[in-house]
Enzyme design. Sequence first.
Site, PDB file in Angstrom:
ATOM      1  N   CYS A 129       0.836  -1.205   0.000  1.00 26.66           N
ATOM      2  CA  CYS A 129       0.000   0.000   0.000  1.00 26.66           C
ATOM      3  C   CYS A 129       0.868   1.250   0.000  1.00 26.66           C
ATOM      4  O   CYS A 129       0.592   2.217  -0.715  1.00 26.66           O
ATOM      5  CB  CYS A 129      -0.928  -0.006   1.210  1.00 26.66           C
ATOM      6  SG  CYS A 129      -2.021   1.429   1.292  1.00 26.66           S
TER       7      CYS A 129
ATOM      8  N   CYS B  69      -4.186  -2.254   6.407  1.00 23.56           N
ATOM      9  CA  CYS B  69      -4.187  -0.982   5.693  1.00 23.56           C
ATOM     10  C   CYS B  69      -5.529  -0.709   5.000  1.00 23.56           C
ATOM     11  O   CYS B  69      -5.913  -1.409   4.074  1.00 23.56           O
ATOM     12  CB  CYS B  69      -3.057  -1.002   4.661  1.00 23.56           C
ATOM     13  SG  CYS B  69      -2.909   0.477   3.677  1.00 23.56           S
TER      14      CYS B  69
END
Length: 396
Positions: free
Chosen positions: A102, A220
Amino acid sequence: MSTKKKRVVVGLSGGVDSAVTAHLLKSQGHEVIGIFMKNWEDDDDSEYCSSNIDFVDAASVADVLGIEIEHVNFAADYKDRVFAEFLREYQAGRTPNPDVLCNAEIKFKAFLDHAMRLGAEQIATGHYARVRCVAADTGEPMAHDEASRAAARDGARVRYQLLKGLDPAKDQSYFLHRLNQQQLAKTLFPVGELRKTEVRRIADEIGLPNAKKKDSTGICFIGERPFREFLNRYISKEPGPIRDERGRVLGEHQGLSFYTLGQRQGLGIGGVKQKGAARGGSDHSPWFVARKDMASNTLWVVQGHDHPWLLSNVLEADDASWVAGEAPAGGTYAAKSRYRQADAACDLADGANRAFRLAFPQAQWAVTPGQSAVLYDGEVCLGGGVISQGVTRSVT
């Protein structure tokens, strides 16, 4: 930190770290713009996904600080670049770290690109890490502005180093190890110079509405949710046998994708005891996941935290990414094979590039394929790769 006043776009997550980041930059005289990234849509109204609440918090921070904030949807990018790979890795029996991907694909690529379109000179996030600019030929530290002027004036080569955050309990360089020179050249990490307690103090002192907000610990952008229940929506169950080191069937697993090496909870065999257990175990020692055999769909478990099957003196990694743009020379360094782990001394074999091999004088526990092996030279994060396997010492 630069003394030149710049337009800096800050990723405002709704948390206290990014809020204090924006405050510190504004107090230095920079033009600060906030961006809230929305990266998940599948069940945004569920009890586990808090993006709506986080945006309200981020907007409240922007109001207190007197800065603009923009709500940007990167959900399609996240699903294509991060979540699809996340699922592929789990289906292959590995345990990926989506936060690493991410950062590389969303926060420091999609977000960075968007910020540049807004005329930003740099971006900033609330990560606990630091960036240091050094002269490539001498290694002497240089300020960002000094480096830019030198490069423009006489073509001097500069290099950006990723450093650990000063708060050892909060350092996030592990998650940032895939950042490259171009990304680091545009990035600021103001709270990396501070301890968390100081960040909280500043937030409280200037009256930020999220000064006491709890830190997020979930995946995330997906939130803190029952993980097996979440994976069930995307990965089909394929039950199979749970066996001990002697080959005895102790129970049935729900699918190898739902387990990770070193896992102790949720095995469903807590009442099974191994008589005369050896190799670090005992009659009443807990069971740990030690191996996953995809070919036979078998989950292998052992008793005892220090069972040899859980210990590796060597790990192999591939898909390497090096901060400097090239692999470090072979030699003695330190490494982490998981985030919550102290640095472990290791030897990097010569010839590392896209793949590398680390040997550890002290065996490492539950080296897990899919996780990141990150290499350090003191406080400098050199980069790392994805663990392909740990080499376990022989069982005798």
